[in-house]
Design a protein around this motif. Structure first.
Motif, PDB file in Angstrom:
ATOM      1  N   ASP A   4       0.811  -1.222   0.000  1.00 45.32           N
ATOM      2  CA  ASP A   4       0.000   0.000   0.000  1.00 45.32           C
ATOM      3  C   ASP A   4       0.844   1.270   0.000  1.00 45.32           C
ATOM      4  O   ASP A   4       0.386   2.315  -0.466  1.00 45.32           O
ATOM      5  N   SER A   5       2.065   1.187   0.505  1.00 46.35           N
ATOM      6  CA  SER A   5       2.947   2.357   0.505  1.00 46.35           C
ATOM      7  C   SER A   5       3.907   2.355  -0.686  1.00 46.35           C
ATOM      8  O   SER A   5       4.674   3.294  -0.866  1.00 46.35           O
ATOM      9  N   GLN A   6       3.857   1.303  -1.513  1.00 43.13           N
ATOM     10  CA  GLN A   6       4.752   1.211  -2.672  1.00 43.13           C
ATOM     11  C   GLN A   6       4.068   1.563  -3.990  1.00 43.13           C
ATOM     12  O   GLN A   6       4.737   1.803  -4.985  1.00 43.13           O
ATOM     13  N   TYR A   7       2.739   1.582  -3.984  1.00 41.37           N
ATOM     14  CA  TYR A   7       1.996   1.828  -5.220  1.00 41.37           C
ATOM     15  C   TYR A   7       1.218   3.136  -5.150  1.00 41.37           C
ATOM     16  O   TYR A   7       0.758   3.554  -4.089  1.00 41.37           O
ATOM     17  N   TYR A   8       1.088   3.745  -6.321  1.00 41.87           N
ATOM     18  CA  TYR A   8       0.432   5.041  -6.455  1.00 41.87           C
ATOM     19  C   TYR A   8      -0.634   4.978  -7.539  1.00 41.87           C
ATOM     20  O   TYR A   8      -0.495   4.246  -8.519  1.00 41.87           O
ATOM     21  N   ILE A   9      -1.660   5.787  -7.355  1.00 41.52           N
ATOM     22  CA  ILE A   9      -2.708   5.956  -8.358  1.00 41.52           C
ATOM     23  C   ILE A   9      -2.402   7.233  -9.127  1.00 41.52           C
ATOM     24  O   ILE A   9      -2.150   8.289  -8.532  1.00 41.52           O
ATOM     25  N   LEU A  10      -2.409   7.129 -10.442  1.00 39.76           N
ATOM     26  CA  LEU A  10      -2.164   8.286 -11.311  1.00 39.76           C
ATOM     27  C   LEU A  10      -3.420   9.132 -11.388  1.00 39.76           C
ATOM     28  O   LEU A  10      -4.523   8.613 -11.575  1.00 39.76           O
ATOM     29  N   ARG A  11      -3.231  10.456 -11.246  1.00 37.94           N
ATOM     30  CA  ARG A  11      -4.371  11.383 -11.285  1.00 37.94           C
ATOM     31  C   ARG A  11      -4.009  12.619 -12.089  1.00 37.94           C
ATOM     32  O   ARG A  11      -2.845  12.952 -12.246  1.00 37.94           O
ATOM     33  N   GLU A  12      -5.039  13.312 -12.556  1.00 39.38           N
ATOM     34  CA  GLU A  12      -4.835  14.639 -13.150  1.00 39.38           C
ATOM     35  C   GLU A  12      -4.525  15.628 -12.039  1.00 39.38           C
ATOM     36  O   GLU A  12      -4.959  15.447 -10.904  1.00 39.38           O
ATOM     37  N   ASN A  13      -3.843  16.704 -12.380  1.00 44.86           N
ATOM     38  CA  ASN A  13      -3.738  17.808 -11.432  1.00 44.86           C
ATOM     39  C   ASN A  13      -4.556  18.990 -11.968  1.00 44.86           C
ATOM     40  O   ASN A  13      -5.287  18.853 -12.945  1.00 44.86           O
ATOM     41  N   HIS A  14      -4.420  20.136 -11.342  1.00 40.59           N
ATOM     42  CA  HIS A  14      -5.239  21.299 -11.705  1.00 40.59           C
ATOM     43  C   HIS A  14      -4.986  21.780 -13.136  1.00 40.59           C
ATOM     44  O   HIS A  14      -5.878  22.326 -13.779  1.00 40.59           O
ATOM     45  N   GLU A  15      -3.759  21.564 -13.669  1.00 41.49           N
ATOM     46  CA  GLU A  15      -3.457  22.003 -15.036  1.00 41.49           C
ATOM     47  C   GLU A  15      -4.316  21.264 -16.056  1.00 41.49           C
ATOM     48  O   GLU A  15      -4.999  21.868 -16.877  1.00 41.49           O
ATOM     49  N   SER A  16      -4.240  19.948 -16.026  1.00 41.32           N
ATOM     50  CA  SER A  16      -4.990  19.172 -17.017  1.00 41.32           C
ATOM     51  C   SER A  16      -6.455  19.040 -16.631  1.00 41.32           C
ATOM     52  O   SER A  16      -7.326  18.937 -17.501  1.00 41.32           O
ATOM     53  N   ALA A  18      -8.374  21.233 -15.678  1.00 43.21           N
ATOM     54  CA  ALA A  18      -9.139  22.419 -16.069  1.00 43.21           C
ATOM     55  C   ALA A  18      -9.820  22.241 -17.423  1.00 43.21           C
ATOM     56  O   ALA A  18     -10.593  23.096 -17.846  1.00 43.21           O
ATOM     57  N   TYR A  19      -9.518  21.137 -18.105  1.00 45.66           N
ATOM     58  CA  TYR A  19     -10.069  20.895 -19.436  1.00 45.66           C
ATOM     59  C   TYR A  19     -10.702  19.509 -19.502  1.00 45.66           C
ATOM     60  O   TYR A  19     -10.277  18.590 -18.818  1.00 45.66           O
ATOM     61  N   MET A  20     -11.697  19.379 -20.349  1.00 50.17           N
ATOM     62  CA  MET A  20     -12.291  18.076 -20.612  1.00 50.17           C
ATOM     63  C   MET A  20     -12.028  17.739 -22.073  1.00 50.17           C
ATOM     64  O   MET A  20     -12.406  18.495 -22.966  1.00 50.17           O
ATOM     65  N   LEU A  21     -11.362  16.621 -22.300  1.00 48.12           N
ATOM     66  CA  LEU A  21     -11.063  16.165 -23.645  1.00 48.12           C
ATOM     67  C   LEU A  21     -11.816  14.869 -23.912  1.00 48.12           C
ATOM     68  O   LEU A  21     -12.054  14.098 -22.991  1.00 48.12           O
ATOM     69  N   GLY A  22     -12.153  14.640 -25.161  1.00 47.82           N
ATOM     70  CA  GLY A  22     -12.843  13.408 -25.491  1.00 47.82           C
ATOM     71  C   GLY A  22     -12.721  13.059 -26.955  1.00 47.82           C
ATOM     72  O   GLY A  22     -12.313  13.891 -27.778  1.00 47.82           O
ATOM     73  N   HIS A  23     -13.072  11.817 -27.294  1.00 49.44           N
ATOM     74  CA  HIS A  23     -13.021  11.336 -28.684  1.00 49.44           C
ATOM     75  C   HIS A  23     -13.795  12.275 -29.602  1.00 49.44           C
ATOM     76  O   HIS A  23     -14.803  12.856 -29.213  1.00 49.44           O
ATOM     77  N   THR A  24     -13.316  12.351 -30.827  1.00 49.04           N
ATOM     78  CA  THR A  24     -14.019  13.122 -31.835  1.00 49.04           C
ATOM     79  C   THR A  24     -13.986  12.351 -33.151  1.00 49.04           C
ATOM     80  O   THR A  24     -13.412  11.264 -33.227  1.00 49.04           O
ATOM     81  N   GLU A  25     -14.605  12.903 -34.196  1.00 48.04           N
ATOM     82  CA  GLU A  25     -14.665  12.234 -35.497  1.00 48.04           C
ATOM     83  C   GLU A  25     -13.277  11.860 -35.978  1.00 48.04           C
ATOM     84  O   GLU A  25     -12.306  12.564 -35.738  1.00 48.04           O
ATOM     85  N   GLY A  26     -13.213  10.743 -36.688  1.00 50.04           N
ATOM     86  CA  GLY A  26     -11.942  10.305 -37.243  1.00 50.04           C
ATOM     87  C   GLY A  26     -11.154   9.403 -36.321  1.00 50.04           C
ATOM     88  O   GLY A  26     -10.105   8.902 -36.696  1.00 50.04           O
ATOM     89  N   THR A  27     -11.644   9.176 -35.100  1.00 53.28           N
ATOM     90  CA  THR A  27     -10.952   8.279 -34.178  1.00 53.28           C
ATOM     91  C   THR A  27     -11.126   6.842 -34.645  1.00 53.28           C
ATOM     92  O   THR A  27     -12.234   6.422 -34.981  1.00 53.28           O
ATOM     93  N   ASP A  28     -10.035   6.100 -34.694  1.00 57.71           N
ATOM     94  CA  ASP A  28     -10.113   4.691 -35.045  1.00 57.71           C
ATOM     95  C   ASP A  28     -11.048   3.990 -34.066  1.00 57.71           C
ATOM     96  O   ASP A  28     -10.907   4.137 -32.855  1.00 57.71           O
ATOM     97  N   VAL A  52     -10.940  19.388 -27.309  1.00 57.81           N
ATOM     98  CA  VAL A  52     -11.241  20.023 -26.035  1.00 57.81           C
ATOM     99  C   VAL A  52     -12.720  20.382 -26.026  1.00 57.81           C
ATOM    100  O   VAL A  52     -13.192  21.135 -26.882  1.00 57.81           O
ATOM    101  N   TYR A  53     -13.445  19.814 -25.052  1.00 57.89           N
ATOM    102  CA  TYR A  53     -14.879  20.057 -24.964  1.00 57.89           C
ATOM    103  C   TYR A  53     -15.230  21.098 -23.905  1.00 57.89           C
ATOM    104  O   TYR A  53     -16.279  21.720 -23.974  1.00 57.89           O
ATOM    105  N   ASP A  54     -14.363  21.263 -22.916  1.00 59.71           N
ATOM    106  CA  ASP A  54     -14.704  22.163 -21.822  1.00 59.71           C
ATOM    107  C   ASP A  54     -13.428  22.800 -21.278  1.00 59.71           C
ATOM    108  O   ASP A  54     -12.364  22.190 -21.313  1.00 59.71           O
ATOM    109  N   GLY A  55     -13.557  23.999 -20.758  1.00 58.42           N
ATOM    110  CA  GLY A  55     -12.422  24.753 -20.250  1.00 58.42           C
ATOM    111  C   GLY A  55     -12.195  25.967 -21.125  1.00 58.42           C
ATOM    112  O   GLY A  55     -12.891  26.177 -22.124  1.00 58.42           O
ATOM    113  N   ASN A  56     -11.223  26.781 -20.778  1.00 55.55           N
ATOM    114  CA  ASN A  56     -10.917  27.986 -21.547  1.00 55.55           C
ATOM    115  C   ASN A  56     -10.151  27.569 -22.797  1.00 55.55           C
ATOM    116  O   ASN A  56      -8.916  27.499 -22.803  1.00 55.55           O
TER     117      ASN A  56
END
Length: 198
Positions: A4-16, A18-28, A52-56
């Motif tokens: 439990d002290s050797q493993y970490y969960i990957l997370r977004e921080n405030h930089e990334s 702040a935006y919502m990204l998602g699949h769009t046309e042309g995606t395999d 980019v779907y959301d954010g500045n």
């Protein structure tokens, strides 16, 4: 509890985050299988496309890590992981599109190395372990499972029961030393369902 002290969960921080990204046309279409617990390399014949779907949107510039529904990483992130020769981890080229700007040196990271490694006695859930019908509230890893797997095969893996992506401290250290943007890590013994909102 030793892992439990050797493993970490990957997370977004405030930089990334702040935006919502998602699949769009042309995606395999093969890339819609990124939560698969097996390789999808035969299904993916072309690149992914996200927008980019959301954010500045006018201020958007890609980070090295973005959490869409999956894990979107930069070439720099991918190069940090390359020396580890991670089994069950594939990368699929993906374009980030924002108006007339395209960034092509990004990848969907598909982690299909998975282990059923939740310790049932120490972890806390809302629901039942039957058919993995639960919400994970507090996580503890099962040393009886992980002790049987060589370190090389569990440096990066997905929990089979729930899609949590776990990174061993040696991989986390390399990623931190690379000064990547958009990501943070939370140690398993410090994670809870509420910590996602901290």
């Amino acid at each position: 509890m030793k892992y439990d002290s050797q493993y970490y969960i990957l997370r977004e921080n405030h930089e990334s985050g702040a935006y919502m990204l998602g699949h769009t046309e042309g995606t395999d279409e093969g890339l819609f299988s990124l939560m698969s617990l097996r390789s999808i390399s035969r299904r993916v014949l072309g690149p992914g496309n996200v927008k980019v779907y959301d954010g500045n949107i006018s201020k958007f510039f890609p980070c090295d890590y973005h959490e869409t529904a999956e894990q979107l990483v930069s070439e720099k992130f991918r190069q940090v992981l390359a020396p580890f020769n991670l089994p069950g981890v594939d990368f699929y080229q993906t374009n980030i599109v924002n108006g007339d700007k395209i960034w092509s040196e990004h990848y969907y990271m598909h982690i299909w190395n998975h282990h059923k490694a939740i310790h049932h006695g120490r972890s806390k859930i809302d629901g039942t372990y039957v058919d993995d019908d639960f919400t994970l509230e507090v996580l503890s890893l099962d040393e009886n499972v992980l002790d049987k797997i060589s370190l090389e095969k569990r440096l990066v893996f997905t929990l089979e029961e729930k899609p949590k992506f776990l990174f061993h401290e040696t991989v986390v250290q390399a990623l931190r030393e690379a000064n990547l943007t958009g990501l943070s890590f939370q140690r398993v013994d410090e994670w809870s369902i509420g910590s996602a909102f901290e």
